[in-house]
Design a protein around this motif. Structure first.
Motif, PDB file in Angstrom:
ATOM      1  N   TYR A   1     -25.998 -79.640 -19.349  1.00  0.00           N
ATOM      2  CA  TYR A   1     -27.146 -78.732 -19.256  1.00  0.00           C
ATOM      3  C   TYR A   1     -26.532 -77.386 -19.412  1.00  0.00           C
ATOM      4  N   CYS A   2     -27.277 -76.708 -20.538  1.00  0.00           N
ATOM      5  CA  CYS A   2     -27.050 -75.215 -20.775  1.00  0.00           C
ATOM      6  C   CYS A   2     -28.226 -74.248 -20.202  1.00  0.00           C
ATOM      7  N   PRO A   3     -28.039 -73.667 -19.263  1.00  0.00           N
ATOM      8  CA  PRO A   3     -29.234 -72.772 -18.685  1.00  0.00           C
ATOM      9  C   PRO A   3     -29.492 -71.617 -19.828  1.00  0.00           C
ATOM     10  N   ALA A   4     -28.649 -71.245 -20.573  1.00  0.00           N
ATOM     11  CA  ALA A   4     -28.938 -70.097 -21.608  1.00  0.00           C
ATOM     12  C   ALA A   4     -29.920 -70.645 -22.488  1.00  0.00           C
ATOM     13  N   ASP A   5     -29.632 -71.971 -23.085  1.00  0.00           N
ATOM     14  CA  ASP A   5     -30.567 -72.407 -24.100  1.00  0.00           C
ATOM     15  C   ASP A   5     -31.691 -73.374 -23.504  1.00  0.00           C
ATOM     16  N   LYS A   6     -31.519 -73.702 -21.940  1.00  0.00           N
ATOM     17  CA  LYS A   6     -32.183 -74.727 -21.500  1.00  0.00           C
ATOM     18  C   LYS A   6     -32.231 -75.935 -22.439  1.00  0.00           C
ATOM     19  N   ILE A   7     -31.268 -76.451 -22.601  1.00  0.00           N
ATOM     20  CA  ILE A   7     -31.066 -77.870 -23.571  1.00  0.00           C
ATOM     21  C   ILE A   7     -30.104 -78.579 -22.843  1.00  0.00           C
ATOM     22  N   VAL A   8     -30.514 -80.039 -22.810  1.00  0.00           N
ATOM     23  CA  VAL A   8     -29.287 -81.015 -22.407  1.00  0.00           C
ATOM     24  C   VAL A   8     -28.758 -81.319 -23.643  1.00  0.00           C
ATOM     25  N   TYR A   9     -27.163 -81.680 -23.547  1.00  0.00           N
ATOM     26  CA  TYR A   9     -26.673 -81.645 -24.631  1.00  0.00           C
ATOM     27  C   TYR A   9     -25.807 -83.072 -24.340  1.00  0.00           C
ATOM     28  N   LEU A  10     -25.546 -84.100 -25.179  1.00  0.00           N
ATOM     29  CA  LEU A  10     -25.039 -85.507 -24.994  1.00  0.00           C
ATOM     30  C   LEU A  10     -24.274 -85.957 -26.369  1.00  0.00           C
ATOM     31  N   ASP A  11     -23.064 -86.256 -26.009  1.00  0.00           N
ATOM     32  CA  ASP A  11     -22.351 -87.149 -27.083  1.00  0.00           C
ATOM     33  C   ASP A  11     -22.512 -88.450 -26.629  1.00  0.00           C
ATOM     34  N   VAL A  12     -23.141 -89.387 -27.172  1.00  0.00           N
ATOM     35  CA  VAL A  12     -23.183 -90.750 -26.468  1.00  0.00           C
ATOM     36  C   VAL A  12     -22.050 -91.625 -26.462  1.00  0.00           C
ATOM     37  N   SER A  13     -20.815 -91.189 -27.208  1.00  0.00           N
ATOM     38  CA  SER A  13     -19.522 -91.789 -26.999  1.00  0.00           C
ATOM     39  C   SER A  13     -19.266 -91.771 -25.362  1.00  0.00           C
ATOM     40  N   PHE A  14     -19.788 -90.861 -24.895  1.00  0.00           N
ATOM     41  CA  PHE A  14     -19.304 -90.596 -23.389  1.00  0.00           C
ATOM     42  C   PHE A  14     -19.386 -91.753 -22.482  1.00  0.00           C
ATOM     43  N   PHE A  15     -20.700 -92.523 -22.777  1.00  0.00           N
ATOM     44  CA  PHE A  15     -21.008 -93.787 -21.882  1.00  0.00           C
ATOM     45  C   PHE A  15     -19.973 -95.076 -22.148  1.00  0.00           C
ATOM     46  N   ASP A  16     -19.413 -94.968 -23.353  1.00  0.00           N
ATOM     47  CA  ASP A  16     -18.502 -96.196 -23.549  1.00  0.00           C
ATOM     48  C   ASP A  16     -17.269 -95.670 -23.314  1.00  0.00           C
ATOM     49  N   ASP A  17     -16.807 -94.417 -23.658  1.00  0.00           N
ATOM     50  CA  ASP A  17     -15.420 -93.885 -23.704  1.00  0.00           C
ATOM     51  C   ASP A  17     -15.229 -93.456 -22.456  1.00  0.00           C
ATOM     52  N   MET A  18     -15.643 -92.716 -21.671  1.00  0.00           N
ATOM     53  CA  MET A  18     -15.474 -92.403 -20.261  1.00  0.00           C
ATOM     54  C   MET A  18     -16.116 -92.951 -19.230  1.00  0.00           C
ATOM     55  N   LEU A  19     -17.521 -93.169 -19.211  1.00  0.00           N
ATOM     56  CA  LEU A  19     -18.189 -93.840 -17.919  1.00  0.00           C
ATOM     57  C   LEU A  19     -17.775 -95.336 -17.941  1.00  0.00           C
ATOM     58  N   THR A  20     -17.758 -95.947 -18.632  1.00  0.00           N
ATOM     59  CA  THR A  20     -17.232 -97.615 -18.460  1.00  0.00           C
ATOM     60  C   THR A  20     -15.696 -97.708 -18.776  1.00  0.00           C
ATOM     61  N   ASP A  21     -15.099 -97.223 -19.590  1.00  0.00           N
ATOM     62  CA  ASP A  21     -13.567 -97.394 -19.858  1.00  0.00           C
ATOM     63  C   ASP A  21     -12.859 -96.788 -18.902  1.00  0.00           C
ATOM     64  N   GLU A  22     -13.000 -95.425 -18.785  1.00  0.00           N
ATOM     65  CA  GLU A  22     -11.996 -94.661 -17.986  1.00  0.00           C
ATOM     66  C   GLU A  22     -12.470 -94.658 -16.565  1.00  0.00           C
ATOM     67  N   LEU A  23     -13.810 -94.496 -16.557  1.00  0.00           N
ATOM     68  CA  LEU A  23     -14.325 -94.371 -14.573  1.00  0.00           C
ATOM     69  C   LEU A  23     -14.783 -95.616 -14.226  1.00  0.00           C
ATOM     70  N   GLY A  24     -14.591 -96.763 -14.961  1.00  0.00           N
ATOM     71  CA  GLY A  24     -15.039 -98.130 -14.387  1.00  0.00           C
ATOM     72  C   GLY A  24     -16.323 -98.572 -14.162  1.00  0.00           C
ATOM     73  N   ALA A  25     -17.392 -97.648 -14.481  1.00  0.00           N
ATOM     74  CA  ALA A  25     -18.947 -97.764 -14.206  1.00  0.00           C
ATOM     75  C   ALA A  25     -19.201 -99.391 -14.951  1.00  0.00           C
ATOM     76  N   LYS A  26     -20.089 -99.869 -14.508  1.00  0.00           N
ATOM     77  CA  LYS A  26     -20.518-101.090 -15.193  1.00  0.00           C
ATOM     78  C   LYS A  26     -21.317-100.604 -16.393  1.00  0.00           C
ATOM     79  N   GLY A  27     -21.952 -99.538 -16.660  1.00  0.00           N
ATOM     80  CA  GLY A  27     -22.712 -99.090 -17.650  1.00  0.00           C
ATOM     81  C   GLY A  27     -24.151-100.002 -17.636  1.00  0.00           C
ATOM     82  N   GLY A  28     -24.606 -99.844 -18.918  1.00  0.00           N
ATOM     83  CA  GLY A  28     -25.943-100.479 -19.384  1.00  0.00           C
ATOM     84  C   GLY A  28     -27.149 -99.293 -19.266  1.00  0.00           C
TER      85      GLY A  28
END
Length: 290
Positions: A129-156
């Motif tokens: 989240y960037c408070p300067a422009d009050k926008i949430v930024y997201l690269d959706v590849s994060f969920f597969d590449d980092m959250l599940t593959d790297e950090l081991g979360a179940k995902g979904g």
């Protein structure tokens, strides 16, 4: 996570992937997620960390909204990308009804690199989240590449929605003034630091949304199951500072925590969910982190 096929979706709440001018305001990150991000939470431009090269090409993306065809809940079955519109719409509808000073914003999806009001960021930064422009930024590849593959979360879907709701939790803390007060306290780290408190507050706010996500008959979220809750909790635990430190260095250093341990993140997500009341999310209260 079950979706309401008859619900209307508002794709205008999604950014068009266009870059924004660089600034120096600090980005608030990502489901607590990023080893690279922890250094920039209070007072460091992402470009200074090598998270983005100011001279490098920035993803300006298509000129039209890539989610324009996501207009009903039924569209999620045909185009899974529409789920991000559903998450965003549900989260913002909840806060518009719950917080009288709510200011609607956008979820800006990007790929590779983007210029924001907080500086130029790359995909390695993860959701923020960037408070300067009050926008949430997201690269959706994060969920597969980092959250599940790297950090081991179940995902979904529920895990994804939790991460996005956490970032919108920062938006709420920004609107209430809690974020500014936390930033004014400086760069101290540790289990009771302002950095940790602001992250746990975002977790609690995410839990409060999750508890109420299906309460509105017009919501694109039709039902939250026990499995959904478990996946959200699993994601929160996966991005605990202690879990990330153990995975990356083999040891735990509480004095350097910026987001809170797995147990702390689970506790505050649960506090929001079990109460369904964002007023229970005062992580800055005396004794809140005892």
């Amino acid at each position: 996570m079950q979706y309401n096929e008859n619900a209307k979706l508002d794709p205008s709440q999604m950014g068009s992937r266009g870059g924004r001018g660089r600034g120096t305001t600090v980005a608030l990150g990502g489901g607590g997620v990023l080893l690279l991000l922890v250094a920039l939470i209070f007072g460091i431009n992402p470009a200074q960390l090598g998270l983005g090269d100011p001279a490098a090409p920035v993803d300006t993306g298509p000129s039209t909204n890539p989610y324009a065809q996501c207009t009903t809940g039924a569209d999620i079955s045909a185009n899974r990308e529409c789920r991000f519109v559903a998450y965003t719409n549900s989260i913002q509808a909840y806060w518009a009804k719950t917080y009288s000073g709510y200011q609607q914003t956008q979820t800006q999806i990007f790929s590779g690199q983007i210029a924001t009001g907080c500086g130029t960021a790359t995909s390695e930064v993860g959701p923020f989240y960037c408070p300067a422009d009050k926008i949430v930024y997201l690269d959706v590849s994060f969920f597969d590449d980092m959250l599940t593959d790297e950090l081991g979360a179940k995902g979904g879907d529920a895990a994804e929605a939790y991460v996005l709701a956490h970032e919108y939790g920062h938006h709420i803390s920004d609107l209430t003034g809690a974020l500014a007060k936390a930033q004014a306290s400086g760069n101290k780290t540790g289990p009771t630091s302002a950095q940790v408190r602001i992250e746990l507050q975002a977790d609690c706010y995410a839990g409060a949304w999750l508890a109420n996500a299906a309460a509105d008959p017009s919501s694109p979220i039709a039902a939250i199951t026990r499995d959904d809750v478990n996946r959200a909790v699993d994601a929160a635990r996966a991005v605990g500072d202690d879990r990330i430190q153990l995975k990356s260095t083999g040891s735990v250093s509480p004095e350097s925590w910026t987001h809170g341990s797995a147990a702390m993140r689970k506790k505050w997500l649960a506090a929001g969910f079990n109460s369904g009341d964002p007023n229970r999310c005062d992580t800055f209260a005396a004794g809140a982190l005892d």
